[in-house]
Design an enzyme around this catalytic site. Structure first.
Site, PDB file in Angstrom:
ATOM      1  CG  LEU A  79      -2.074  -1.146   1.238  1.00 57.12           C
ATOM      2  CD1 LEU A  79      -2.992  -1.289   2.543  1.00 57.12           C
ATOM      3  CD2 LEU A  79      -2.704  -1.281  -0.050  1.00 57.12           C
ATOM      4  CB  CYS A  80       4.327   1.889  -0.418  1.00 51.89           C
ATOM      5  SG  CYS A  80       4.964   1.672   1.527  1.00 51.89           S
ATOM      6  CG  HIS A  81       1.233   6.694  -1.896  1.00 50.17           C
ATOM      7  ND1 HIS A  81       1.036   6.609  -0.921  1.00 50.17           N
ATOM      8  CD2 HIS A  81      -0.028   6.940  -2.679  1.00 50.17           C
ATOM      9  CE1 HIS A  81      -0.286   6.767  -0.442  1.00 50.17           C
ATOM     10  NE2 HIS A  81      -0.817   6.974  -1.641  1.00 50.17           N
ATOM     11  CG  MET A 117       6.644   2.780   4.875  1.00 47.52           C
ATOM     12  SD  MET A 117       6.798   1.782   6.226  1.00 47.52           S
ATOM     13  CE  MET A 117       6.899   0.188   5.659  1.00 47.52           C
ATOM     14  CD  GLU A 118       9.438   5.318   0.291  1.00 45.36           C
ATOM     15  OE1 GLU A 118       8.413   5.121  -0.583  1.00 45.36           O
ATOM     16  OE2 GLU A 118       9.103   5.598   1.313  1.00 45.36           O
ATOM     17  CG  ASP A 132      22.930 -13.508   0.169  1.00 50.33           C
ATOM     18  OD1 ASP A 132      22.812 -14.787   0.261  1.00 50.33           O
ATOM     19  OD2 ASP A 132      23.495 -12.926  -0.841  1.00 50.33           O
TER      20      ASP A 132
END
EC number: 4.6.1.17
Length: 163
Positions: A79-81, A117-118, A132
């Site tokens: 739901l992020c733009h 969020m980014e 990793d």
């Protein structure tokens, strides 16, 4: 907290997921800073800092992975733009006292919604990339303390995590 901040903005009146409509919001300068860390064996931290891991330059690869992740956050978080980022950076600081590698991401844009969020995604993917690339020499690594440190801009104003 005000009543408006208690609402879950990504749910409609029926409780269904929705993308928040930001069309009427003003375009303003936005910035977010997030941090996290990877805790590891002291020998692993030394190998990273000395550039002696078999898979190559861990920090260079993790930096690029974090920046790429910031740019693709809307594809990863449903739901992020989609935002037109003007800046994304990822920095690393060794913390030998904690046997950890600290990660900090800063993201900026001119937009109608924030870049928290980014920044969090950049830190998360940088940490996963470190894991990793180092898992062959250290299976005890732990990713932790991923958190927002600060945000600037927007309707809710500036925010800084208390120390």
């Amino acid at each position: 907290m005000s009543e408006a901040h208690n609402e879950l903005t990504h749910l409609d009146a029926a409780g269904h997921a929705r993308m928040v409509d930001v069309g009427d919001k003003a375009v303003t300068a936005r910035e977010a800073v997030a941090r996290g860390r990877v805790v590891m064996q002291p020998e692993t931290l030394a190998l990273i800092m000395d550039g002696k891991l078999p898979k190559g330059d861990v920090l260079a690869v993790a930096r690029v992975a974090g920046i790429m992740a910031a740019k693709r956050t809307a594809e990863l978080i449903p739901l992020c733009h989609l935002l037109n980022l003007s800046h994304a950076s990822v920095q690393f600081t060794p913390d030998p006292a904690s046997n950890a590698l600290e990660i900090e991401a800063t993201v900026r844009c001119q937009g109608q919604t924030g870049v928290e969020m980014e920044a969090l995604t950049a830190v998360s993917i940088a940490a996963l990339t470190i894991y990793d690339m180092c898992k062959a020499v250290d299976k005890t690594m732990q990713i932790d303390q991923i958190r927002l440190i600060a945000k600037r801009g927007g309707r809710s104003g500036d925010w800084q995590r208390p120390r």
